[in-house]
Design an enzyme around this catalytic site. Structure first.
Site, PDB file in Angstrom:
ATOM      1  N   ASP A  12       0.886  -1.341   0.028  1.00 40.19           N
ATOM      2  CA  ASP A  12       0.016  -0.043   0.046  1.00 40.19           C
ATOM      3  C   ASP A  12       0.831   1.104   0.006  1.00 40.19           C
ATOM      4  O   ASP A  12       1.867   1.647   0.931  1.00 40.19           O
ATOM      5  CB  ASP A  12      -0.815  -0.157   1.206  1.00 40.19           C
ATOM      6  CG  ASP A  12      -2.247   0.784   0.986  1.00 40.19           C
ATOM      7  OD1 ASP A  12      -1.901   2.205   0.918  1.00 40.19           O
ATOM      8  OD2 ASP A  12      -3.246   0.608   1.061  1.00 40.19           O
ATOM      9  N   SER A  56      -6.793   4.562  -1.160  1.00 40.97           N
ATOM     10  CA  SER A  56      -6.665   2.966  -1.003  1.00 40.97           C
ATOM     11  C   SER A  56      -8.109   2.354  -1.175  1.00 40.97           C
ATOM     12  O   SER A  56      -8.043   1.003  -1.953  1.00 40.97           O
ATOM     13  CB  SER A  56      -6.097   2.543   0.220  1.00 40.97           C
ATOM     14  OG  SER A  56      -4.817   3.047   0.554  1.00 40.97           O
ATOM     15  N   THR A 109      -8.045  -1.724   2.110  1.00 38.17           N
ATOM     16  CA  THR A 109      -7.413  -2.682   0.990  1.00 38.17           C
ATOM     17  C   THR A 109      -8.175  -4.111   1.371  1.00 38.17           C
ATOM     18  O   THR A 109      -8.328  -4.746   0.522  1.00 38.17           O
ATOM     19  CB  THR A 109      -5.813  -2.619   1.069  1.00 38.17           C
ATOM     20  OG1 THR A 109      -5.390  -1.448   0.803  1.00 38.17           O
ATOM     21  CG2 THR A 109      -5.202  -3.756   0.238  1.00 38.17           C
ATOM     22  N   GLU A 236      -1.331  -7.812   2.386  1.00 33.80           N
ATOM     23  CA  GLU A 236      -0.962  -6.394   2.116  1.00 33.80           C
ATOM     24  C   GLU A 236      -0.001  -5.756   3.109  1.00 33.80           C
ATOM     25  O   GLU A 236       0.236  -6.104   4.479  1.00 33.80           O
ATOM     26  CB  GLU A 236      -2.266  -5.431   2.579  1.00 33.80           C
ATOM     27  CG  GLU A 236      -1.996  -4.187   2.458  1.00 33.80           C
ATOM     28  CD  GLU A 236      -2.956  -3.182   3.306  1.00 33.80           C
ATOM     29  OE1 GLU A 236      -3.321  -2.293   2.802  1.00 33.80           O
ATOM     30  OE2 GLU A 236      -3.865  -3.748   3.993  1.00 33.80           O
ATOM     31  N   ASP A 241       2.367   2.603   3.222  1.00 28.87           N
ATOM     32  CA  ASP A 241       1.524   4.027   3.214  1.00 28.87           C
ATOM     33  C   ASP A 241       1.862   4.792   4.145  1.00 28.87           C
ATOM     34  O   ASP A 241       1.908   6.085   4.113  1.00 28.87           O
ATOM     35  CB  ASP A 241       0.097   3.531   2.842  1.00 28.87           C
ATOM     36  CG  ASP A 241      -0.538   4.618   2.554  1.00 28.87           C
ATOM     37  OD1 ASP A 241      -0.591   5.320   1.463  1.00 28.87           O
ATOM     38  OD2 ASP A 241      -1.553   4.754   3.361  1.00 28.87           O
ATOM     39  N   HIS A 245       3.336   8.627   4.459  1.00 23.37           N
ATOM     40  CA  HIS A 245       2.460   9.706   4.838  1.00 23.37           C
ATOM     41  C   HIS A 245       3.224  10.937   5.546  1.00 23.37           C
ATOM     42  O   HIS A 245       3.034  12.148   5.526  1.00 23.37           O
ATOM     43  CB  HIS A 245       1.100   9.253   5.289  1.00 23.37           C
ATOM     44  CG  HIS A 245       0.186   9.010   4.479  1.00 23.37           C
ATOM     45  ND1 HIS A 245      -0.532  10.149   3.682  1.00 23.37           N
ATOM     46  CD2 HIS A 245      -0.660   8.267   3.973  1.00 23.37           C
ATOM     47  CE1 HIS A 245      -1.496   9.646   2.854  1.00 23.37           C
ATOM     48  NE2 HIS A 245      -1.494   8.459   2.854  1.00 23.37           N
ATOM     49  N   ASP A 283      -1.445  -0.209  -4.469  1.00 23.42           N
ATOM     50  CA  ASP A 283      -2.425   0.340  -5.102  1.00 23.42           C
ATOM     51  C   ASP A 283      -2.127   1.824  -5.519  1.00 23.42           C
ATOM     52  O   ASP A 283      -3.208   2.287  -6.438  1.00 23.42           O
ATOM     53  CB  ASP A 283      -3.596   0.557  -3.904  1.00 23.42           C
ATOM     54  CG  ASP A 283      -2.952   0.939  -2.991  1.00 23.42           C
ATOM     55  OD1 ASP A 283      -1.681   1.362  -2.736  1.00 23.42           O
ATOM     56  OD2 ASP A 283      -3.819   1.131  -1.856  1.00 23.42           O
ATOM     57  N   HIS A 284      -1.180   2.533  -5.219  1.00 20.43           N
ATOM     58  CA  HIS A 284      -0.956   3.996  -5.468  1.00 20.43           C
ATOM     59  C   HIS A 284       0.576   4.060  -4.949  1.00 20.43           C
ATOM     60  O   HIS A 284       1.072   3.384  -4.016  1.00 20.43           O
ATOM     61  CB  HIS A 284      -2.090   4.815  -5.069  1.00 20.43           C
ATOM     62  CG  HIS A 284      -2.306   4.723  -3.552  1.00 20.43           C
ATOM     63  ND1 HIS A 284      -1.287   5.193  -2.517  1.00 20.43           N
ATOM     64  CD2 HIS A 284      -3.237   4.121  -3.025  1.00 20.43           C
ATOM     65  CE1 HIS A 284      -1.960   5.087  -1.249  1.00 20.43           C
ATOM     66  NE2 HIS A 284      -3.147   4.272  -1.360  1.00 20.43           N
TER      67      HIS A 284
END
Length: 299
Positions: A12, A56, A109, A236, A241, A245, A283-284
């Site tokens: 993620d 997500s 997710t 996951e 992620d 952040h 996912d990104h």
């Protein structure tokens, strides 16, 4: 018929820079991570339904269903239509299914593979749907979403469910084996476990992760492998992620390597048994990470 085995690894928020940083830190610029050894590479566009930056929920929905949707929506189309997921299709074919994460199990997710809600924030409802969907293996954090507000489980914070239900108790009554720490997971008799619920934190699992993603993946594979038809498993690395952040590069690297160790478990399994598809994706990307091998940041 040959069994169908699919292991989908999702980092993620994991972009190329995150993977490169982890590679440099662990094995150097010329080295290879486990995920680097896969025979095919490609790119996917992860925009949401309107062509904007995905979150997500929309990203995982696209991976789980093949349909782009609006941010915050979980396996529902933009018009609210119910989208069939790959996990549900696997179940319909008689395969066993599992979801593994180091975030709360009710996060976007994992949710996208077995739940359908209009907003990813409906985590108590997602938790209910995960168990109602009879997912065979559920391993991750997020104890709070499974317990009522007047109950403290294995972790310090009380539950967050407003409906008074204790989903962990209901899962045990429904035939799940329940574990809540690394010792319980490692001591599990996988061969005699048909359904497994492991919840290892109030919310997201705390670093250093115990159990690790690799350990959770290994146990999930052992349980799911009992089905001669095969299985679908999603794993996951959800806190890559979170680290990105807050622009925390050491945590990004640590979490990518924890994720890559799980990928190594999946690849070793596939090599041992054959007829197993291993996919590693994201996912990104989060954080716009920039890299330099210079100690002054390339200035």
């Amino acid at each position: 018929n040959e069994p169908v085995r699919i292991i989908l690894f999702i980092g993620d928020g994991m972009g190329e820079a995150h993977v490169t940083a982890a590679r440099w830190a662990a094995v150097g610029p010329e080295g290879q991570l486990a995920m680097d050894t896969l025979p095919f590479r490609g790119w996917a566009r992860t925009s949401n339904a309107s062509g904007g930056v995905t979150d997500s929920a929309a990203g995982a929905t696209a991976l789980a269903t093949g349909v782009k949707t609006n941010n915050a929506m979980v396996s529902l189309a933009p018009d609210g239509a119910h989208l069939a997921t790959i996990l549900e299709q696997a179940q319909a074919r008689g395969l066993s299914v599992g979801l593994v994460t180091n975030t709360p199990l009710a996060h976007a997710t994992p949710a996208a593979f077995a739940a359908h809600v209009s907003n990813r924030g409906q985590m108590s409802e997602i938790a209910r749907q995960l168990l109602a969907a009879e997912v065979d293996v559920l391993l991750g954090g997020g104890e709070n979403e499974f317990l009522p507000t007047d109950l403290v489980g294995q972790y310090p914070a009380p539950g967050s469910r407003q409906d008074g239900r204790n989903l962990i108790e209901e899962a045990i009554d429904g035939g799940y084996t329940y574990v809540w720490d690394a010792v319980g997971l490692s001591g599990l008799a996988a061969a005699s476990t048909s359904r497994l619920l492991g919840v290892f934190a109030d919310a997201g699992m705390t670093r250093p992760f115990a159990p690790t993603l690799a350990q959770m993946t290994e146990v999930a594979l052992a349980v799911l492998s009992q089905n001669p038809q095969g299985f679908f498993l999603m794993v996951e690395g959800g806190q890559i992620d979170w680290a990105a952040h807050v622009n925390d590069a050491p945590w990004v690297i640590e979490d990518v390597l924890d994720f890559d160790a799980a990928v190594a478990v999946g690849l070793a399994y596939a090599e041992r048994l054959g007829n197993t598809l291993v996919i590693v994706t994201a996912d990104h990307e989060t954080g716009g990470m920039a890299l330099s091998l210079s100690d002054n940041g390339g200035q």
